[in-house]
Motif scaffolding. Structure first.
Motif, PDB file in Angstrom:
ATOM      1  N   ALA A 134       0.833  -1.198   0.000  1.00 20.40           N
ATOM      2  CA  ALA A 134       0.000   0.000   0.000  1.00 20.40           C
ATOM      3  C   ALA A 134       0.873   1.256   0.000  1.00 20.40           C
ATOM      4  N   GLY A 152      -4.030  -1.012  -2.671  1.00 20.10           N
ATOM      5  CA  GLY A 152      -3.771   0.252  -1.997  1.00 20.10           C
ATOM      6  C   GLY A 152      -2.553   0.960  -2.541  1.00 20.10           C
ATOM      7  N   ALA A 185      -7.900   0.186   0.179  1.00 17.41           N
ATOM      8  CA  ALA A 185      -7.485   1.566   0.406  1.00 17.41           C
ATOM      9  C   ALA A 185      -8.574   2.314   1.147  1.00 17.41           C
TER      10      ALA A 185
END
Length: 316
Positions: A59, A84, A174
């Motif tokens: 992410a 993400g 996310a």
């Protein structure tokens, strides 16, 4: 039309919800290919996300994507956002200083790149010191050929295909405030600037596009803009996802073939920019020009000097 709470204004949440609600509805196809359903697109995007996680993508990582309009380039955008990570899809015409500027501005360690562009990347290898690895793919869906070029430092490997996702694996996802994508400007006033788009903004752009163009689950978009441009992504593809519409994705724009492609796709909605409309309008008129399924057209701008005749000629 999806109606997600603000905290779920992310591509991973939108795709998951659409796949739950409309798993078998057709989502996207190339102009000469079979459609992928929403469920299959989600499954293939998750498989690629899993493979990219194995490559070390986490992410917040910024990953450059450089490829023409094809399902692999589209999956790359989706897969990175499901993790993400930040997709940085760049112009396939970039080379030399413009390519180096984009990769260095993104501060990318990894690039997903169409195999035909590896030679261009090799020429700039020495000027992109942060870049460590390139995963290559073939835009036509064939198995990517082993590269003919040799890199001194950047490691090469084919983009993983047919990754098996274990039952317990989940993509990181996310938050609405997280960065989703970086899209570079055209660079008319200097070096191209990377425009940072959070998930909530991309969802809102797409939702408003679908609402304002009155898109529904009976519609088919014809999309020919390159995927490094915001219009096909948010005014087209993401808007179609929100509205449960279908997308017919073309590899490039051709004014001479535009009407034939509209008919072949059964397209009811499309988008363009003013100069493209002028090129379409400049094609020789045919008596059956208005015999097509197109109903709505989103454009910025619509050149005033052809607007009325364009609408009348094509019945849109």
């Amino acid at each position: 039309m999806l109606q997600l709470p603000f905290e779920s204004w992310t591509l991973d949440a939108a795709l998951a919800q659409r796949a739950r609600l409309s798993p078998d509805a057709p989502f996207v196809r190339m102009v000469d290919g079979a459609p992928l359903s929403y469920a299959r697109m989600q499954a293939e995007s998750l498989a690629l996300a899993c493979a990219l996680e194995t490559e070390g993508v986490t992410a917040g990582d910024r990953v450059v994507v450089m490829g023409g309009n094809c399902l692999w380039t589209l999956r790359a955008w989706f897969a990175l956002n499901l993790l993400g990570a930040v997709d940085v899809t760049i112009n396939t015409a970039y080379c030399g200083h413009t390519l180096e500027h984009a990769i260095n501005t993104a501060d990318a360690r990894l690039i997903l790149i169409e195999d035909r562009l590896l030679g261009v990347l090799r020429e700039s290898e020495g000027a992109v010191p942060r870049l460590e690895r390139a995963l290559y793919y073939s835009a036509d869906g064939a198995k990517a050929a082993a590269p003919a070029v040799q890199f001194a430092r950047v490691s090469l490997a084919p983009l993983p295909e047919d990754t098996k996702v274990s039952p317990g694996w989940r993509a990181a996802g996310a938050k609405a405030s997280d960065l989703a994508s970086i899209i570079f400007t055209s660079g008319t006033s200097g070096p191209a600037k990377g425009v940072m788009l959070p998930h909530a903004q991309t969802y809102l752009l797409s939702l408003e596009s679908a609402q304002q163009m009155k898109v529904n689950d009976r519609d088919t978009y014809y999309i020919f803009h390159p995927l490094f441009h915001m219009s096909p992504r948010y005014v087209g593809i993401y808007a179609a996802l929100i509205a449960c519409a279908q997308v017919c994705l073309d590899r490039t724009f051709s004014a001479a073939d535009w009407l034939d492609r509209i008919r072949a796709c059964g397209a009811t909605v499309s988008i363009a920019h003013g100069p493209m409309l002028e090129m379409i309008h400049a094609q020789p008129e045919r008596p059956d020009d208005a015999d097509n399924p197109l109903q709505r057209f989103g454009t910025s701008p619509f050149p005033r000097h052809i607007a009325a005749s364009f609408e009348a000629r094509f019945g849109v």
